[in-house]
Design a protein around this motif. Sequence first.
Motif, PDB file in Angstrom:
ATOM      1  N   GLY A   1       2.643  14.530   5.259  1.00  0.00           N
ATOM      2  CA  GLY A   1       2.801  14.664   3.818  1.00  0.00           C
ATOM      3  C   GLY A   1       3.865  13.769   3.236  1.00  0.00           C
ATOM      4  N   THR A   2       4.600  13.056   4.080  1.00  0.00           N
ATOM      5  CA  THR A   2       5.633  12.139   3.621  1.00  0.00           C
ATOM      6  C   THR A   2       4.998  10.903   2.996  1.00  0.00           C
ATOM      7  OG1 THR A   2       7.154  12.894   5.345  1.00  0.00           O
ATOM      8  CG2 THR A   2       7.615  10.742   4.358  1.00  0.00           C
ATOM      9  N   THR A   3       5.552  10.448   1.883  1.00  0.00           N
ATOM     10  CA  THR A   3       5.058   9.237   1.225  1.00  0.00           C
ATOM     11  C   THR A   3       5.490   8.008   2.009  1.00  0.00           C
ATOM     12  OG1 THR A   3       5.136  10.255  -0.966  1.00  0.00           O
ATOM     13  CG2 THR A   3       5.115   7.859  -0.889  1.00  0.00           C
ATOM     14  N   ALA A   4       4.573   7.080   2.196  1.00  0.00           N
ATOM     15  CA  ALA A   4       4.878   5.836   2.901  1.00  0.00           C
ATOM     16  C   ALA A   4       4.405   4.654   2.069  1.00  0.00           C
ATOM     17  CB  ALA A   4       4.209   5.808   4.270  1.00  0.00           C
ATOM     18  N   THR A   5       5.244   3.637   1.983  1.00  0.00           N
ATOM     19  CA  THR A   5       4.880   2.384   1.331  1.00  0.00           C
ATOM     20  C   THR A   5       5.004   1.264   2.347  1.00  0.00           C
ATOM     21  OG1 THR A   5       5.666   3.128  -0.834  1.00  0.00           O
ATOM     22  CG2 THR A   5       5.411   0.771  -0.528  1.00  0.00           C
ATOM     23  N   LEU A   6       3.919   0.524   2.542  1.00  0.00           N
ATOM     24  CA  LEU A   6       3.912  -0.640   3.430  1.00  0.00           C
ATOM     25  C   LEU A   6       3.870  -1.879   2.554  1.00  0.00           C
ATOM     26  CD1 LEU A   6       1.016   0.509   5.811  1.00  0.00           C
ATOM     27  CD2 LEU A   6       3.394   1.215   5.867  1.00  0.00           C
TER      28      LEU A   6
ATOM     29  N   ILE B   1       0.854  -1.185   0.000  1.00  0.00           N
ATOM     30  CA  ILE B   1       0.000   0.000   0.000  1.00  0.00           C
ATOM     31  C   ILE B   1       0.887   1.231   0.000  1.00  0.00           C
ATOM     32  CG2 ILE B   1      -1.765   1.312   1.238  1.00  0.00           C
ATOM     33  CD1 ILE B   1      -2.600  -1.283   2.623  1.00  0.00           C
ATOM     34  N   THR B   2       0.586   2.175  -0.866  1.00  0.00           N
ATOM     35  CA  THR B   2       1.318   3.435  -0.906  1.00  0.00           C
ATOM     36  C   THR B   2       0.353   4.590  -0.653  1.00  0.00           C
ATOM     37  OG1 THR B   2       2.942   2.559  -2.479  1.00  0.00           O
ATOM     38  CG2 THR B   2       2.773   4.960  -2.297  1.00  0.00           C
TER      39      THR B   2
ATOM     40  N   THR C   1       8.317 -14.498   6.074  1.00  0.00           N
ATOM     41  CA  THR C   1       7.546 -13.307   5.728  1.00  0.00           C
ATOM     42  C   THR C   1       8.345 -12.065   6.105  1.00  0.00           C
ATOM     43  OG1 THR C   1       5.431 -14.441   6.051  1.00  0.00           O
ATOM     44  CG2 THR C   1       5.407 -12.036   6.154  1.00  0.00           C
ATOM     45  N   HIS C   2       8.334 -11.088   5.216  1.00  0.00           N
ATOM     46  CA  HIS C   2       9.051  -9.839   5.449  1.00  0.00           C
ATOM     47  C   HIS C   2       8.061  -8.677   5.432  1.00  0.00           C
ATOM     48  CE1 HIS C   2      13.028 -11.700   4.938  1.00  0.00           C
ATOM     49  NE2 HIS C   2      12.425 -12.439   4.016  1.00  0.00           N
ATOM     50  N   ILE C   3       8.219  -7.788   6.395  1.00  0.00           N
ATOM     51  CA  ILE C   3       7.402  -6.577   6.471  1.00  0.00           C
ATOM     52  C   ILE C   3       8.325  -5.387   6.275  1.00  0.00           C
ATOM     53  CG2 ILE C   3       5.820  -5.208   7.877  1.00  0.00           C
ATOM     54  CD1 ILE C   3       5.276  -7.783   9.469  1.00  0.00           C
ATOM     55  N   ILE C   4       8.012  -4.563   5.297  1.00  0.00           N
ATOM     56  CA  ILE C   4       8.844  -3.410   4.973  1.00  0.00           C
ATOM     57  C   ILE C   4       7.984  -2.157   5.008  1.00  0.00           C
ATOM     58  CG2 ILE C   4      10.337  -2.317   3.254  1.00  0.00           C
ATOM     59  CD1 ILE C   4       9.680  -5.989   2.925  1.00  0.00           C
ATOM     60  N   ILE C   5       8.452  -1.151   5.733  1.00  0.00           N
ATOM     61  CA  ILE C   5       7.797   0.155   5.737  1.00  0.00           C
ATOM     62  C   ILE C   5       8.828   1.177   5.282  1.00  0.00           C
ATOM     63  CG2 ILE C   5       6.590   1.909   7.069  1.00  0.00           C
ATOM     64  CD1 ILE C   5       5.681  -0.240   8.985  1.00  0.00           C
ATOM     65  N   ASP C   6       8.480   1.926   4.255  1.00  0.00           N
ATOM     66  CA  ASP C   6       9.414   2.836   3.624  1.00  0.00           C
ATOM     67  C   ASP C   6       8.843   4.251   3.618  1.00  0.00           C
ATOM     68  OD1 ASP C   6      11.868   3.079   1.780  1.00  0.00           O
ATOM     69  OD2 ASP C   6      10.289   4.003   0.577  1.00  0.00           O
ATOM     70  N   PHE C   7       9.589   5.193   4.212  1.00  0.00           N
ATOM     71  CA  PHE C   7       9.220   6.611   4.175  1.00  0.00           C
ATOM     72  C   PHE C   7      10.088   7.325   3.149  1.00  0.00           C
ATOM     73  CE2 PHE C   7       8.015   5.772   8.702  1.00  0.00           C
ATOM     74  CZ  PHE C   7       6.672   6.090   8.593  1.00  0.00           C
ATOM     75  N   TYR C   8       9.452   8.175   2.334  1.00  0.00           N
ATOM     76  CA  TYR C   8      10.195   8.914   1.317  1.00  0.00           C
ATOM     77  C   TYR C   8       9.646  10.330   1.231  1.00  0.00           C
ATOM     78  CZ  TYR C   8      11.854  10.416  -3.280  1.00  0.00           C
ATOM     79  OH  TYR C   8      12.426  11.117  -4.309  1.00  0.00           O
ATOM     80  N   ASP C   9      10.559  11.310   1.199  1.00  0.00           N
ATOM     81  CA  ASP C   9      10.125  12.701   1.086  1.00  0.00           C
ATOM     82  C   ASP C   9      11.153  13.473   0.273  1.00  0.00           C
ATOM     83  OD1 ASP C   9       9.145  15.366   1.541  1.00  0.00           O
ATOM     84  OD2 ASP C   9       8.197  14.639   3.380  1.00  0.00           O
ATOM     85  N   ASP C  10      10.701  14.155  -0.765  1.00  0.00           N
ATOM     86  CA  ASP C  10      11.600  14.983  -1.566  1.00  0.00           C
ATOM     87  C   ASP C  10      11.184  16.454  -1.542  1.00  0.00           C
ATOM     88  OD1 ASP C  10       9.321  14.903  -3.086  1.00  0.00           O
ATOM     89  OD2 ASP C  10      10.271  14.098  -4.890  1.00  0.00           O
ATOM     90  N   GLN C  11      10.373  16.804  -0.530  1.00  0.00           N
ATOM     91  CA  GLN C  11       9.894  18.176  -0.424  1.00  0.00           C
ATOM     92  C   GLN C  11      10.506  18.925   0.760  1.00  0.00           C
ATOM     93  OE1 GLN C  11       7.851  19.561  -2.812  1.00  0.00           O
ATOM     94  NE2 GLN C  11       8.253  17.611  -3.826  1.00  0.00           N
ATOM     95  N   ARG C  12      10.758  18.240   1.840  1.00  0.00           N
ATOM     96  CA  ARG C  12      11.246  18.910   3.042  1.00  0.00           C
ATOM     97  C   ARG C  12      11.977  17.926   3.943  1.00  0.00           C
ATOM     98  NH1 ARG C  12       6.530  17.728   2.432  1.00  0.00           N
ATOM     99  NH2 ARG C  12       5.287  16.487   3.833  1.00  0.00           N
ATOM    100  N   MET C  13      12.857  18.454   4.750  1.00  0.00           N
ATOM    101  CA  MET C  13      13.534  17.668   5.771  1.00  0.00           C
ATOM    102  C   MET C  13      12.601  17.516   6.967  1.00  0.00           C
ATOM    103  SD  MET C  13      16.489  16.221   6.725  1.00  0.00           S
ATOM    104  CE  MET C  13      17.923  17.022   6.005  1.00  0.00           C
ATOM    105  N   VAL C  14      12.414  16.292   7.418  1.00  0.00           N
ATOM    106  CA  VAL C  14      11.609  16.043   8.605  1.00  0.00           C
ATOM    107  C   VAL C  14      12.519  15.464   9.686  1.00  0.00           C
ATOM    108  CG1 VAL C  14       9.503  15.687   7.275  1.00  0.00           C
ATOM    109  CG2 VAL C  14      10.950  13.726   7.826  1.00  0.00           C
ATOM    110  N   GLN C  15      12.005  15.385  10.898  1.00  0.00           N
ATOM    111  CA  GLN C  15      12.787  14.843  11.991  1.00  0.00           C
ATOM    112  C   GLN C  15      12.914  13.327  11.839  1.00  0.00           C
ATOM    113  OE1 GLN C  15      14.585  16.227  14.471  1.00  0.00           O
ATOM    114  NE2 GLN C  15      14.195  18.155  13.394  1.00  0.00           N
ATOM    115  N   LEU C  16      14.125  12.878  11.578  1.00  0.00           N
ATOM    116  CA  LEU C  16      14.345  11.450  11.351  1.00  0.00           C
ATOM    117  C   LEU C  16      14.049  10.619  12.591  1.00  0.00           C
ATOM    118  CD1 LEU C  16      17.643  11.591   9.255  1.00  0.00           C
ATOM    119  CD2 LEU C  16      15.282  11.447   8.441  1.00  0.00           C
ATOM    120  N   ASN C  17      14.332  11.177  13.764  1.00  0.00           N
ATOM    121  CA  ASN C  17      14.056  10.422  14.991  1.00  0.00           C
ATOM    122  C   ASN C  17      12.580  10.074  15.120  1.00  0.00           C
ATOM    123  OD1 ASN C  17      16.555  10.006  16.136  1.00  0.00           O
ATOM    124  ND2 ASN C  17      16.543  11.904  17.307  1.00  0.00           N
ATOM    125  N   ASP C  18      11.713  11.003  14.722  1.00  0.00           N
ATOM    126  CA  ASP C  18      10.272  10.750  14.808  1.00  0.00           C
ATOM    127  C   ASP C  18       9.860   9.608  13.879  1.00  0.00           C
ATOM    128  OD1 ASP C  18      10.158  12.843  16.565  1.00  0.00           O
ATOM    129  OD2 ASP C  18       9.433  14.299  15.103  1.00  0.00           O
TER     130      ASP C  18
END
Length: 250
Positions: A108-113, A101-102, A126-143
């Motif tokens: 506003g960050t794009t996420a793909t599960l 699911i995307t 079984t593998h579970i992958i969650i991917d965050f991608y953003d090309d608009q702004r820097m967000v707090q990586l720790n969050d």
Amino acid sequence: MRELGKNEKRIALYILILCNLILLPFYSTRAASKEEGIQAAFEASGACFAELNVNGHAAVDHQFIDVQEATQWCWELAEKLELENGQLESNVEEDFTQVWITGKVKEGTTATLQIQSQQYEKLGETHIIIDFYDDQRMVQLNDLTKRLRDLLKSYGKTNITTCLVGTFEGNLSIEERQAVLKKVMQSLEAEEVEGYKEGNVMSIVGYSSKVKEWIRYGGNRVNINLAMRYKDYEDKSYLWIGTPLITMGY
């Protein structure tokens, strides 16, 4: 079997790299988190922000799930993540299930599960992958990484990789690229473990005691991976800063 699309190939690349990473133990120190480390290093580089990627991977050993269960897992994770406008897709074959699911998280960050499950004879995984991608702004990586850990920890051992991408105008000379990489390494008080240069690409794998987690790589401690490359069709020099390794193509 149908040909994989661009998004599926990108996901498959992450799986290949992360499957290898998950076999490597992560070690922790009392230093700053790896997200704080590379975010500070990126700021020190002087590069203009281009994109960020945070990827979490959990492996569920000895379990194969069908498309119905994989779909249920995906939607449950999407709900916990508060994913908006999620679109579900699937690729199902004999002894192989892939559902993803995307959409966008509230920032506003794009996420793909993605759930990928396969079975070899009587052995399943079984593998579970969650991917965050953003090309608009820097967000707090720790969050972002905290959300990933909270979501995935109940499924199995979780590994998280992070990468920041920046640009410089024009084709930087070898000396200028080396100066950028040196500045980043110095900001992290990092030591080079392995260097690579071929054609238009420069890469460094290193270790910083200022970054909290590290892995074993070639018998050495590693938690920082830098790369630079010039893209002539954009007339920009790109910088990648990843931890513990860069898991996106450059």
